[in-house]
Structure formats: structure tokens, C-alpha cells
Design an enzyme around this catalytic site. Structure first.
Site, PDB file in Angstrom:
ATOM      1  N   ASP A  36      32.791  50.374  42.774  1.00 51.45           N
ATOM      2  CA  ASP A  36      32.903  49.048  42.181  1.00 51.45           C
ATOM      3  C   ASP A  36      34.040  49.002  41.180  1.00 51.45           C
ATOM      4  O   ASP A  36      34.566  50.026  40.757  1.00 51.45           O
ATOM      5  CB  ASP A  36      31.585  48.641  41.516  1.00 51.45           C
ATOM      6  N   ASP A  37      34.397  47.794  40.838  1.00 52.25           N
ATOM      7  CA  ASP A  37      35.267  47.552  39.700  1.00 52.25           C
ATOM      8  C   ASP A  37      34.690  46.345  38.988  1.00 52.25           C
ATOM      9  O   ASP A  37      34.240  45.388  39.626  1.00 52.25           O
ATOM     10  CB  ASP A  37      36.714  47.309  40.119  1.00 52.25           C
ATOM     11  N   SER A  38      34.664  46.438  37.677  1.00 52.59           N
ATOM     12  CA  SER A  38      34.049  45.395  36.861  1.00 52.59           C
ATOM     13  C   SER A  38      34.963  45.039  35.710  1.00 52.59           C
ATOM     14  O   SER A  38      35.812  45.837  35.315  1.00 52.59           O
ATOM     15  CB  SER A  38      32.712  45.891  36.283  1.00 52.59           C
TER      16      SER A  38
ATOM     17  N   THR B 143      32.928  43.632  41.600  1.00 49.92           N
ATOM     18  CA  THR B 143      33.134  43.666  43.048  1.00 49.92           C
ATOM     19  C   THR B 143      32.792  45.072  43.498  1.00 49.92           C
ATOM     20  O   THR B 143      33.217  46.049  42.876  1.00 49.92           O
ATOM     21  CB  THR B 143      34.589  43.326  43.415  1.00 49.92           C
TER      22      THR B 143
ATOM     23  N   ASN C  66      40.766  47.456  43.539  1.00 49.71           N
ATOM     24  CA  ASN C  66      40.346  48.698  42.884  1.00 49.71           C
ATOM     25  C   ASN C  66      39.095  49.276  43.538  1.00 49.71           C
ATOM     26  O   ASN C  66      39.008  50.483  43.779  1.00 49.71           O
ATOM     27  CB  ASN C  66      40.102  48.465  41.394  1.00 49.71           C
TER      28      ASN C  66
END
EC number: 3.6.1.67
Length: 195
Positions: free
Chosen positions: A72-74, A122, A52
Site C-alpha cells: 500500500d501507499d498512504s 491505495t 507506489n
């Protein structure tokens, strides 16, 4: 060296947090909408944070190829509920609590169960339509029994980092930033860049 990063997200709260984190590390960041009109990002996968983050960074990098694009992806992971949330956190919580208080929901969700949580992030850096670095960060801790603190909002008012007694929202900014999953991912990325 101070980098200027373009942040690939629509989420104004995320932009503000990443700008604050970058500033803390003596870097600069701004939302992509200062350079482009609002974009329709491709749908996120349900598979991985990394995919993502890469897709969002590459999407904006195609339009601003010379810029340093970060995305980012969280997600939230709860050991009491394996397989729930994770990369789908935002979508699942939006369905479960469409107009409600997420903190109150999580506090009650873990009543009588493990209160442990892991927040993972990330972050991808794309330049010239290529992902050049990936940073990772996470925060482990427990969910408080009630909201505490006024120095931050959202989950920071209920997340207590492992080994601490205060929520993130009770901590001063430098201490809080040192624990944030997103800040740890940014720091990991900057370390890889030699910053």
C-alpha cells in the site's frame, strides 16, 4: 475462502495493522520477511499512491511469483494546506518533525485553520509479476485539539472520523477498523476478489 497475503513493506507497524485488518476480514497476512531476507525497495515516486503501491507489490512479486503480494501507499491531506503532504506525507513529516511528536505537531499546525483531514490509501495486489487488483480507501474527519484514547496509537489518537465525536483510539476495535483508511482499502480489494 481464506487468502494468504504477503505484505510488501519494512514498516512493522503497518504489517501489524494490515495483519489485524486481514484477520478481521477472515483473511491471513504476513510480512514478506518471513519468506525473504530484507529487500531494498525501489525509491517511491512523488506522483501517486497507486504507482507506489504497484511498484512495491511488483518488486516482491518478482521474487515470490506464486504468492499474493499486497502493498500500500498512504498519505495525509489537509485542506488547510493544499499541495502539502499527500503522497509525500512520510518524507515531509520526517523532515519537519525529525524527533518530535507528530500528533502534537499536527494539532498545532492546524490551530486557527481548518482542522479537516483526509487519509488516503491505495493497495495493490500482485500475482505472478502482474498487478491484478487495486483497492482504495479513505477516511475524512477532523483533527482533535488534544490526544484522546488508549485503544490505538499514532494518528488514531487525534483523528475524529466525520460524523463522530470520538477519536479512533477511543473506539472499540470493530468500530475503529470500519473507519480506518487502510481497512477500507483492504475491504475494497477483498470485495473485488469476491471475498
Amino acid at each position: 475462502m481464506k487468502n494468504n497475503f504477503i505484505i510488501a513493506t519494512h514498516n512493522i507497524h503497518k504489517i501489524k495493522e494490515i495483519e489485524t485488518i486481514l484477520n478481521f476480514y477472515r483473511q491471513h497476512g504476513e510480512g514478506y520477511r518471513k519468506k525473504l531476507p530484507q529487500q531494498a525497495f525501489p525509491p517511491e515516486s512523488t506522483v501517486s499512491y497507486e504507482e507506489n503501491a504497484k511498484e512495491k507489490a511488483l518488486f516482491i512479486s518478482q521474487q515470490l511469483p506464486a504468492a499474493k503480494i499486497i502493498a500500500d501507499d498512504s498519505g495525509l491531506e489537509l485542506p488547510a494546506f493544499p499541495g502539502r503532504y499527500g503522497v509525500q506525507t512520510a518524507r515531509e513529516l520526517a523532515q519537519e518533525v525529525p524527533d518530535g511528536d507528530l500528533n502534537d505537531y499536527l494539532i498545532h499546525l492546524v490551530d486557527g485553520k481548518s482542522r479537516q483531514f483526509i487519509m488516503k490509501t491505495t493497495i495493490a495486489l500482485a500475482i505472478n509479476n502482474q498487478v491484478v487488483k487495486i483497492g482504495h480507501g479513505q477516511l475524512k474527519g477532523t483533527i482533535a485539539h488534544a490526544e484522546r484514547g488508549v485503544n490505538a496509537t499514532g494518528f488514531d489518537r487525534i483523528f475524529i472520523p466525520a460524523g463522530e465525536s470520538q477519536t479512533l483510539a477511543e473506539m472499540d476495535q470493530p468500530t475503529r477498523i470500519s473507519y480506518l483508511h487502510r481497512a477500507r482499502a483492504v475491504k475494497n480489494l477483498l470485495d473485488q476478489l469476491g471475498e
